[in-house]
Design an enzyme around this catalytic site. Structure first.
Site, mmCIF file in Angstrom:
data_model
loop_
_atom_site.group_PDB
_atom_site.id
_atom_site.type_symbol
_atom_site.label_atom_id
_atom_site.label_comp_id
_atom_site.label_asym_id
_atom_site.label_seq_id
_atom_site.Cartn_x
_atom_site.Cartn_y
_atom_site.Cartn_z
ATOM 1 N N ASP A 107 0.805 -1.222 0.000
ATOM 2 C CA ASP A 107 0.000 0.000 0.000
ATOM 3 C C ASP A 107 0.838 1.271 0.000
ATOM 4 O O ASP A 107 0.535 2.226 -0.712
ATOM 5 C CB ASP A 107 -0.924 0.026 1.223
ATOM 6 C CG ASP A 107 -2.125 -0.884 1.055
ATOM 7 O OD1 ASP A 107 -2.483 -1.186 -0.094
ATOM 8 O OD2 ASP A 107 -2.705 -1.296 2.080
ATOM 9 N N TYR B 52 -12.599 -1.431 -3.979
ATOM 10 C CA TYR B 52 -13.080 -0.192 -3.397
ATOM 11 C C TYR B 52 -14.194 0.392 -4.270
ATOM 12 O O TYR B 52 -14.290 0.127 -5.465
ATOM 13 C CB TYR B 52 -11.950 0.835 -3.309
ATOM 14 C CG TYR B 52 -11.020 0.677 -2.129
ATOM 15 C CD1 TYR B 52 -10.950 -0.509 -1.402
ATOM 16 C CD2 TYR B 52 -10.191 1.724 -1.738
ATOM 17 C CE1 TYR B 52 -10.094 -0.643 -0.326
ATOM 18 C CE2 TYR B 52 -9.324 1.606 -0.665
ATOM 19 C CZ TYR B 52 -9.279 0.418 0.038
ATOM 20 O OH TYR B 52 -8.427 0.300 1.105
#
EC number: 3.2.1.18
Length: 449
Positions: free
Chosen positions: A131, A382
């Site tokens: 990330d 997402y």
């Protein structure tokens, strides 16, 4: 004819030919000069019109996105864009990305995304499941286009980000740095205007979707603290890229991450991710003075992932399967709510939109509309909200829209990389259709074999 006469004759012929050639060249030059003069004259005559057009464009280029209208009444969702970036990236120069989101000015909509400083099907795509790295940057390209080095512009160095347009310029928020001391860099029209330092020294992070602008001010929500326990949450008000006010939420037992925010009738509503203990989504709404209210979506149609099967909801956190989560969104309409969610209850796959006419305040699990977006057999990821202002659409209301990230690669597939494409939809009060719009790329790629 003696030799001298031959020489004189040949010389005379050459001279005649030379004179004729010279006259032709002179005539050609005169013709070109006349033609050029005519074209130049025409251009000069057109210049005032051209200048007038440019001046007119400049005159309408700067507005204030008021955000005072209500959300448009809608009955369903019309497909707006699909970039097919993974499919195209098998042969083309396409960025490895995650966390794409869409934001619109009064002139255009753009896709923003966090790159990994690498291209698909290239050696630097190895390990991009991570990330936070110093190589991640926020970039943007026209909506619906695959993000590549040829159509994308650099916005900020960031592993967490947000962006929005106030009617004059783009505001970008890019967070980068170490987990124990990250800094958010604010840019307005591409120029650094302010910074926000991590106040809890525990992974300062923001929305991964657009901030919201009302009457020239823009608003965002940031989180600092544990991802699995009580953290700290702040709302920031910004004008021309500078923080003018902030407030920390008094929200014990609440967990806010990756909020999806939108303006509605001059106020801001944010629907967020509870990564601590809620399988329903927390919300915060506030006015332009940052006076706020907090709660959880009460519906028994649960919006997070993982989550239990639909049942009896709660206006507080629903704890079964409440740990972990995924970024998502909802749109409030009075006591009703449009809920976007994965189809699967335990993996990031499939996507659907559900209208629960009593779901903002009621705890039952009944609903009246369900529209398929991605089949449960295909990967999603997402999702988040964005809006189109009346200054863009010409409507007298704010059009609600959403995007869905279609994650491919690691950790679920046998590749060396993690990336995604995206689709988006906008609310309409006319005919729509449910279907499946998956990523559609065939894996693995050459680099993975």
């Amino acid at each position: 004819m003696n030799p001298n006469q031959k020489i004189i004759a040949i010389g005379s012929i050459c001279m005649v030919i030379g004179i004729v050639s010279l006259m032709l060249q002179i005539g050609n030059m005169i013709s070109i000069w006349i033609s050029h003069s005519i074209q130049t004259g025409n251009q000069r005559q057109a210049e005032p019109i051209s200048n007038t057009k440019v001046l007119n464009e400049k005159a309408v280029a700067s507005v204030t996105l008021a955000g005072n209208s209500s959300l448009c009444p809608i009955s369903g969702w019309a497909v707006h864009s699909k970039d097919n970036s993974i499919r195209i990236g098998s042969k083309g120069d396409v960025f490895v990305i995650r966390e794409p989101f869409i934001s619109c000015s009064h002139l255009e909509c753009r896709t923003f995304f966090l790159t990994q400083g690498a291209l698909l099907n290239d050696k630097h795509s190895n390990g991009t499941v991570k990330d936070r790295s110093p190589h991640r940057t926020l970039m943007s390209c026209p909506v619906g286009e695959a993000p590549s080095p040829y159509n994308s512009r650099f916005e900020s160095v960031a592993w967490s980000a947000s962006a929005c347009h106030d009617g004059t310029s783009w505001l970008t928020i890019g967070i980068s740095g170490p987990d124990n001391g990250a800094v958010a860099v604010l840019k307005y029209n591409g120029i650094i205007t302010d910074t926000i330092k991590s106040w809890r020294n525990n992974i300062l992070r923001t929305q991964e979707s657009e901030c919201a602008c009302v009457n020239g001010s823009c608003f965002t929500v940031m989180t600092d603290g544990p991802s699995n326990g009580q953290a700290s949450y702040k709302i920031f008000k910004m004008e021309k890229g500078k923080v003018v006010k902030s407030v920390e939420l008094d929200a014990p037992n609440y967990h806010y991450e990756e909020c999806s925010c939108y303006p509605d009738a001059g106020e801001i509503t944010c629907v967020c991710r509870d990564n601590w203990h809620g399988s329903n989504r927390p919300w915060v709404s506030f006015n332009q003075n940052l006076e706020y209210q907090i709660g959880y979506i009460c519906s028994g149609v649960f919006g997070d992932n993982p989550r239990p099967n639909d049942g009896t909801g709660s206006c507080g956190p629903v704890s079964p399967n409440g740990a972990y989560g995924v970024k998502g969104f909802s749109f409030k309409y009075g006591n009703g709510v449009w809920i976007g969610r994965t189809k699967s209850t335990n993996s990031r796959s499939g996507f659907e939109m559900i209208w629960d006419p009593n779901g903002w305040t009621g705890t039952d699990s009944s609903f009246s509309v369900k529209q398929d977006i991605v089949a449960i057999t295909d990967w999603s990821g997402y999702s988040g909200s964005f809006v189109q202002h009346p200054e863009l659409t010409g409507l007298d209301c704010i059009r609600p829209c959403f995007w869905v990230e279609l994650i491919r690669g690691r950790p679920k597939e046998s590749t060396i990389w993690t990336s995604g494409s995206s689709i988006s939809f906008c609310g309409v009060d006319s005919d729509t259709v449910g279907w499946s719009w998956p990523d559609g790329a065939e894996l693995p790629f050459t680099i993975d074999k």
